[in-house]
Design a protein around this motif. Sequence first.
Motif, PDB file in Angstrom:
ATOM      1  N   GLY A 151      12.153   2.792   8.514  1.00 22.24           N
ATOM      2  CA  GLY A 151      12.023   2.412   7.112  1.00 22.24           C
ATOM      3  C   GLY A 151      13.376   2.148   6.492  1.00 22.24           C
ATOM      4  N   ILE A 152      13.324   1.586   5.328  1.00 22.66           N
ATOM      5  CA  ILE A 152      14.548   1.277   4.599  1.00 22.66           C
ATOM      6  C   ILE A 152      14.372   1.727   3.146  1.00 22.66           C
ATOM      7  N   SER A 153      15.475   2.149   2.554  1.00 21.86           N
ATOM      8  CA  SER A 153      15.442   2.635   1.177  1.00 21.86           C
ATOM      9  C   SER A 153      16.585   1.988   0.406  1.00 21.86           C
ATOM     10  N   TYR A 154      16.280   1.573  -0.820  1.00 22.05           N
ATOM     11  CA  TYR A 154      17.274   0.972  -1.698  1.00 22.05           C
ATOM     12  C   TYR A 154      17.410   1.820  -2.960  1.00 22.05           C
ATOM     13  N   GLY A 212       0.805  -1.211   0.000  1.00 25.84           N
ATOM     14  CA  GLY A 212       0.000   0.000   0.000  1.00 25.84           C
ATOM     15  C   GLY A 212       0.839   1.261   0.000  1.00 25.84           C
ATOM     16  N   SER A 213       0.425   2.227   0.828  1.00 21.82           N
ATOM     17  CA  SER A 213       1.114   3.519   0.873  1.00 21.82           C
ATOM     18  C   SER A 213       2.409   3.466   1.675  1.00 21.82           C
ATOM     19  N   LEU A 214       2.726   2.323   2.299  1.00 24.17           N
ATOM     20  CA  LEU A 214       3.994   2.196   3.031  1.00 24.17           C
ATOM     21  C   LEU A 214       5.177   2.049   2.076  1.00 24.17           C
ATOM     22  N   GLY A 215       4.918   1.597   0.875  1.00 20.03           N
ATOM     23  CA  GLY A 215       5.985   1.433  -0.119  1.00 20.03           C
ATOM     24  C   GLY A 215       5.968   2.564  -1.124  1.00 20.03           C
ATOM     25  N   LYS A 216       7.146   2.973  -1.534  1.00 21.30           N
ATOM     26  CA  LYS A 216       7.263   4.031  -2.541  1.00 21.30           C
ATOM     27  C   LYS A 216       8.267   3.593  -3.595  1.00 21.30           C
ATOM     28  N   CYS A 217       7.942   3.897  -4.837  1.00 19.17           N
ATOM     29  CA  CYS A 217       8.812   3.598  -5.966  1.00 19.17           C
ATOM     30  C   CYS A 217       9.115   4.910  -6.658  1.00 19.17           C
ATOM     31  N   GLY A 218      10.382   5.245  -6.766  1.00 15.65           N
ATOM     32  CA  GLY A 218      10.780   6.493  -7.401  1.00 15.65           C
ATOM     33  C   GLY A 218      10.592   6.443  -8.902  1.00 15.65           C
ATOM     34  N   SER A 219      10.804   7.555  -9.527  1.00 14.19           N
ATOM     35  CA  SER A 219      10.625   7.630 -10.974  1.00 14.19           C
ATOM     36  C   SER A 219      11.781   6.934 -11.690  1.00 14.19           C
ATOM     37  N   VAL A 220      11.470   6.442 -12.871  1.00 14.74           N
ATOM     38  CA  VAL A 220      12.457   5.773 -13.709  1.00 14.74           C
ATOM     39  C   VAL A 220      12.568   6.582 -14.985  1.00 14.74           C
ATOM     40  N   SER A 221      13.770   7.044 -15.277  1.00 14.53           N
ATOM     41  CA  SER A 221      13.966   7.771 -16.529  1.00 14.53           C
ATOM     42  C   SER A 221      15.137   7.149 -17.266  1.00 14.53           C
ATOM     43  N   GLU A 222      14.870   6.725 -18.477  1.00 15.89           N
ATOM     44  CA  GLU A 222      15.915   6.140 -19.303  1.00 15.89           C
ATOM     45  C   GLU A 222      15.859   6.764 -20.679  1.00 15.89           C
ATOM     46  N   MET A 234      16.804   4.195  -9.734  1.00 18.95           N
ATOM     47  CA  MET A 234      15.499   4.444  -9.142  1.00 18.95           C
ATOM     48  C   MET A 234      15.578   4.108  -7.664  1.00 18.95           C
ATOM     49  N   ASN A 235      14.701   4.705  -6.872  1.00 20.49           N
ATOM     50  CA  ASN A 235      14.682   4.470  -5.431  1.00 20.49           C
ATOM     51  C   ASN A 235      13.445   3.681  -5.045  1.00 20.49           C
ATOM     52  N   LEU A 236      13.649   2.690  -4.193  1.00 19.22           N
ATOM     53  CA  LEU A 236      12.562   1.918  -3.611  1.00 19.22           C
ATOM     54  C   LEU A 236      12.636   2.096  -2.109  1.00 19.22           C
ATOM     55  N   SER A 237      11.514   2.376  -1.463  1.00 20.64           N
ATOM     56  CA  SER A 237      11.536   2.543  -0.006  1.00 20.64           C
ATOM     57  C   SER A 237      10.315   1.878   0.610  1.00 20.64           C
ATOM     58  N   LEU A 238      10.485   1.433   1.830  1.00 21.45           N
ATOM     59  CA  LEU A 238       9.415   0.812   2.602  1.00 21.45           C
ATOM     60  C   LEU A 238       9.488   1.368   4.008  1.00 21.45           C
ATOM     61  N   SER A 239       8.393   1.948   4.485  1.00 25.26           N
ATOM     62  CA  SER A 239       8.359   2.518   5.837  1.00 25.26           C
ATOM     63  C   SER A 239       7.370   1.724   6.682  1.00 25.26           C
TER      64      SER A 239
END
Length: 194
Positions: A134-137, A54-64, A73-78
């Motif tokens: 949270g953690i971010s990759y 749900g809203s706990l996960g975030k996926c950053g934008s991907v530009s290629e 890109m950034n992936l995060s889970l809080s």
Amino acid sequence: MLYSPFSDAMVQALECESVIICMACEIDFESGTTRVHSGAGELVLSGYVYLGVGSLGKCGSVSEASDISPSQMNLSLSGLDTALLTQTLNEPCVDRPVRTYLVAIADDGNPLAIDLLHEGFISSSSAVAGKTCGISYTVSNIFEKWQEGRSDRFTDESQRALYQDDRFFRYVAQMSERSIYWGSKKDAPPFNYA
């Protein structure tokens, strides 16, 4: 020529009157594969169960672009508790493969189309502790590895470290010092073009 980054199935799914779009992510950790999606509940894709964050996960934008420049890109889970955050931080994650998908879902919850959006590896991770643990990759694509220097060289020693009996490069040092006479009588017999 027009180019679409999506498959024909995805384009047809997006043309439907009512469709739900979500992101799905698959991270192959040493302890096992983690599969999550940006919706709620369970989602079955290609026979695998993806858990909704749900809203706990975030996926950053991907530009290629259409070149070979590296992209990230950034992936995060809080919303993680401290014990789960500690366990996650102890997991070796750098260079682990990551695949991110765009998924079109029908009103009944069945997926209509799945497209691979980004494929790469985890290049770095960070954590936030406190009220909202949270953690971010940071996920990089394969072109970032192309910018790294290689440790092996085109030498006999480097080749023998990989393959003990292979002496393919034993004359490289001597050849670099030799003079080469292209098209000269010194190195080839004369040709007769009759």
